[in-house]
Design a protein around this motif. Sequence first.
Motif, PDB file in Angstrom:
ATOM      1  N   ARG A  27     -16.982 -21.783  71.835  1.00 27.03           N
ATOM      2  CA  ARG A  27     -18.079 -22.326  71.043  1.00 27.03           C
ATOM      3  C   ARG A  27     -17.688 -22.456  69.586  1.00 27.03           C
ATOM      4  N   SER A  28     -18.265 -23.431  68.904  1.00 24.01           N
ATOM      5  CA  SER A  28     -18.125 -23.568  67.459  1.00 24.01           C
ATOM      6  C   SER A  28     -19.390 -23.020  66.817  1.00 24.01           C
ATOM      7  N   VAL A  29     -19.214 -22.042  65.911  1.00 23.41           N
ATOM      8  CA  VAL A  29     -20.367 -21.374  65.295  1.00 23.41           C
ATOM      9  C   VAL A  29     -20.192 -21.364  63.782  1.00 23.41           C
ATOM     10  N   PRO A  30     -21.282 -21.232  63.011  1.00 21.44           N
ATOM     11  CA  PRO A  30     -21.151 -21.103  61.558  1.00 21.44           C
ATOM     12  C   PRO A  30     -20.267 -19.919  61.193  1.00 21.44           C
ATOM     13  N   ARG A  31     -19.366 -20.108  60.229  1.00 23.43           N
ATOM     14  CA  ARG A  31     -18.404 -19.067  59.871  1.00 23.43           C
ATOM     15  C   ARG A  31     -19.091 -17.748  59.519  1.00 23.43           C
ATOM     16  N   GLY A  32     -20.229 -17.841  58.848  1.00 24.58           N
ATOM     17  CA  GLY A  32     -20.915 -16.630  58.426  1.00 24.58           C
ATOM     18  C   GLY A  32     -21.526 -15.827  59.554  1.00 24.58           C
ATOM     19  N   GLN A  33     -21.613 -16.414  60.741  1.00 29.96           N
ATOM     20  CA  GLN A  33     -22.236 -15.719  61.867  1.00 29.96           C
ATOM     21  C   GLN A  33     -21.235 -15.009  62.771  1.00 29.96           C
ATOM     22  N   LYS A  34     -19.951 -15.368  62.674  1.00 28.85           N
ATOM     23  CA  LYS A  34     -18.999 -14.855  63.657  1.00 28.85           C
ATOM     24  C   LYS A  34     -18.864 -13.337  63.615  1.00 28.85           C
ATOM     25  N   LYS A  35     -18.786 -12.745  62.416  1.00 30.34           N
ATOM     26  CA  LYS A  35     -18.604 -11.295  62.342  1.00 30.34           C
ATOM     27  C   LYS A  35     -19.736 -10.564  63.053  1.00 30.34           C
ATOM     28  N   THR A  36     -20.956 -11.038  62.861  1.00 34.42           N
ATOM     29  CA  THR A  36     -22.096 -10.400  63.520  1.00 34.42           C
ATOM     30  C   THR A  36     -21.993 -10.556  65.032  1.00 34.42           C
ATOM     31  N   MET A  37     -21.606 -11.739  65.488  1.00 32.47           N
ATOM     32  CA  MET A  37     -21.499 -11.988  66.924  1.00 32.47           C
ATOM     33  C   MET A  37     -20.399 -11.153  67.555  1.00 32.47           C
ATOM     34  N   VAL A  38     -19.251 -11.036  66.862  1.00 31.84           N
ATOM     35  CA  VAL A  38     -18.163 -10.196  67.370  1.00 31.84           C
ATOM     36  C   VAL A  38     -18.588  -8.729  67.383  1.00 31.84           C
ATOM     37  N   ARG A  39     -19.301  -8.308  66.326  1.00 26.66           N
ATOM     38  CA  ARG A  39     -19.774  -6.928  66.270  1.00 26.66           C
ATOM     39  C   ARG A  39     -20.667  -6.617  67.465  1.00 26.66           C
ATOM     40  N   GLU A  40     -21.534  -7.539  67.818  1.00 28.13           N
ATOM     41  CA  GLU A  40     -22.431  -7.329  68.952  1.00 28.13           C
ATOM     42  C   GLU A  40     -21.656  -7.201  70.258  1.00 28.13           C
ATOM     43  N   VAL A  41     -20.583  -8.004  70.399  1.00 26.70           N
ATOM     44  CA  VAL A  41     -19.750  -7.906  71.602  1.00 26.70           C
ATOM     45  C   VAL A  41     -19.181  -6.502  71.735  1.00 26.70           C
ATOM     46  N   PHE A  42     -18.597  -5.994  70.647  1.00 27.53           N
ATOM     47  CA  PHE A  42     -17.907  -4.710  70.746  1.00 27.53           C
ATOM     48  C   PHE A  42     -18.863  -3.529  70.731  1.00 27.53           C
ATOM     49  N   GLU A  43     -20.032  -3.689  70.157  1.00 26.31           N
ATOM     50  CA  GLU A  43     -21.046  -2.647  70.315  1.00 26.31           C
ATOM     51  C   GLU A  43     -21.468  -2.545  71.774  1.00 26.31           C
ATOM     52  N   SER A  44     -21.509  -3.688  72.462  1.00 29.34           N
ATOM     53  CA  SER A  44     -21.907  -3.704  73.863  1.00 29.34           C
ATOM     54  C   SER A  44     -20.880  -3.019  74.762  1.00 29.34           C
ATOM     55  N   VAL A  45     -19.576  -3.229  74.455  1.00 31.11           N
ATOM     56  CA  VAL A  45     -18.538  -2.748  75.366  1.00 31.11           C
ATOM     57  C   VAL A  45     -17.863  -1.460  74.900  1.00 31.11           C
ATOM     58  N   ALA A  46     -18.228  -0.925  73.731  1.00 32.31           N
ATOM     59  CA  ALA A  46     -17.490   0.197  73.141  1.00 32.31           C
ATOM     60  C   ALA A  46     -17.341   1.374  74.097  1.00 32.31           C
ATOM     61  N   GLY A  47     -18.412   1.761  74.758  1.00 35.59           N
ATOM     62  CA  GLY A  47     -18.376   2.935  75.619  1.00 35.59           C
ATOM     63  C   GLY A  47     -17.477   2.783  76.830  1.00 35.59           C
ATOM     64  N   LYS A  48     -17.219   1.542  77.240  1.00 36.72           N
ATOM     65  CA  LYS A  48     -16.393   1.274  78.413  1.00 36.72           C
ATOM     66  C   LYS A  48     -15.091   0.571  78.042  1.00 36.72           C
ATOM     67  N   TYR A  49     -14.797   0.505  76.754  1.00 38.58           N
ATOM     68  CA  TYR A  49     -13.677  -0.312  76.297  1.00 38.58           C
ATOM     69  C   TYR A  49     -12.351   0.153  76.881  1.00 38.58           C
ATOM     70  N   ASP A  50     -12.091   1.446  76.875  1.00 41.33           N
ATOM     71  CA  ASP A  50     -10.810   1.937  77.374  1.00 41.33           C
ATOM     72  C   ASP A  50     -10.667   1.707  78.874  1.00 41.33           C
TER      73      ASP A  50
END
Length: 262
Positions: A27-50
């Motif tokens: 997807r193409s997204v506004p540059r200012g939104q990507k950090k928040t979107m990536v943060r949400e991804v890794f907050e979701s998977v952090a507990g199972k990341y390893d």
Amino acid sequence: MTDSAEHNASPFQSSAQTEDTTDFGYRSVPRGQKKTMVREVFESVAGKYDIMNDVMSLGIHRVWKRIFVGMLNPRPNMKLLDLAGGTGDITFGWLRAGGGPAILSDINAAMLSVGRDRAIKAGLIGKIEVCVVDAEAIPLPDCSVDRVTIAFGLRNCTDKSAVLREARRVLKPGGRFFCLEFSQVEVAALAPIYDMWSFQVLPKMGQIIAKDAESYQYLAESIRMFPDQETLAQMMRDAGLEQVQYRNLSGGIAAIHSGWRL
């Protein structure tokens, strides 16, 4: 199976990117939104990341990271900055191999929390400074560390060139930057198998293990949007790093890039 190579390259340009937008997977997204979107991804998977890392790579990521840490040539008098260090594998490997003080950093507090807890359990926390850090704006003075690493994190950064410039800035003269990242498969027979694994199997396993198929779909897409080996090498040169090299791992599924501040 590993291969070594050093090549020239041309700058990376993604059709998904303009001055005001950037890629978030396909997807193409506004540059200012990507950090928040990536943060949400890794907050979701952090507990199972390893666990998911083991599943995603069939455990091979552990071999890649051992090779990566070995290439750092850890020494007690050297200081490491581990960018996007997340759950701490590279920082822990550095310390166990005899490296000096380490800064475990990540922009995502949830991932960093997992890394801090692992450090406490391993008895390593006294040797590590744990910091929330945006790799595009590192809060360290110039020429302050001997090694800068980023493992499986650069592809999630919005401004990859800014990360590379910042890495060079904080390195001491004679210091070295290392990046371990998924890359472009260079063995033709692996490509269809890898695609099937990435886009059909991984999201399903993400749903089963982490209850989150969408985040793992993004992770697979982000790998395909990342600059190939030669392009990343040129980006590093453009950032001022010298004697840039890369080493393919497992037929190019991953690659280790390195460059010096001279």
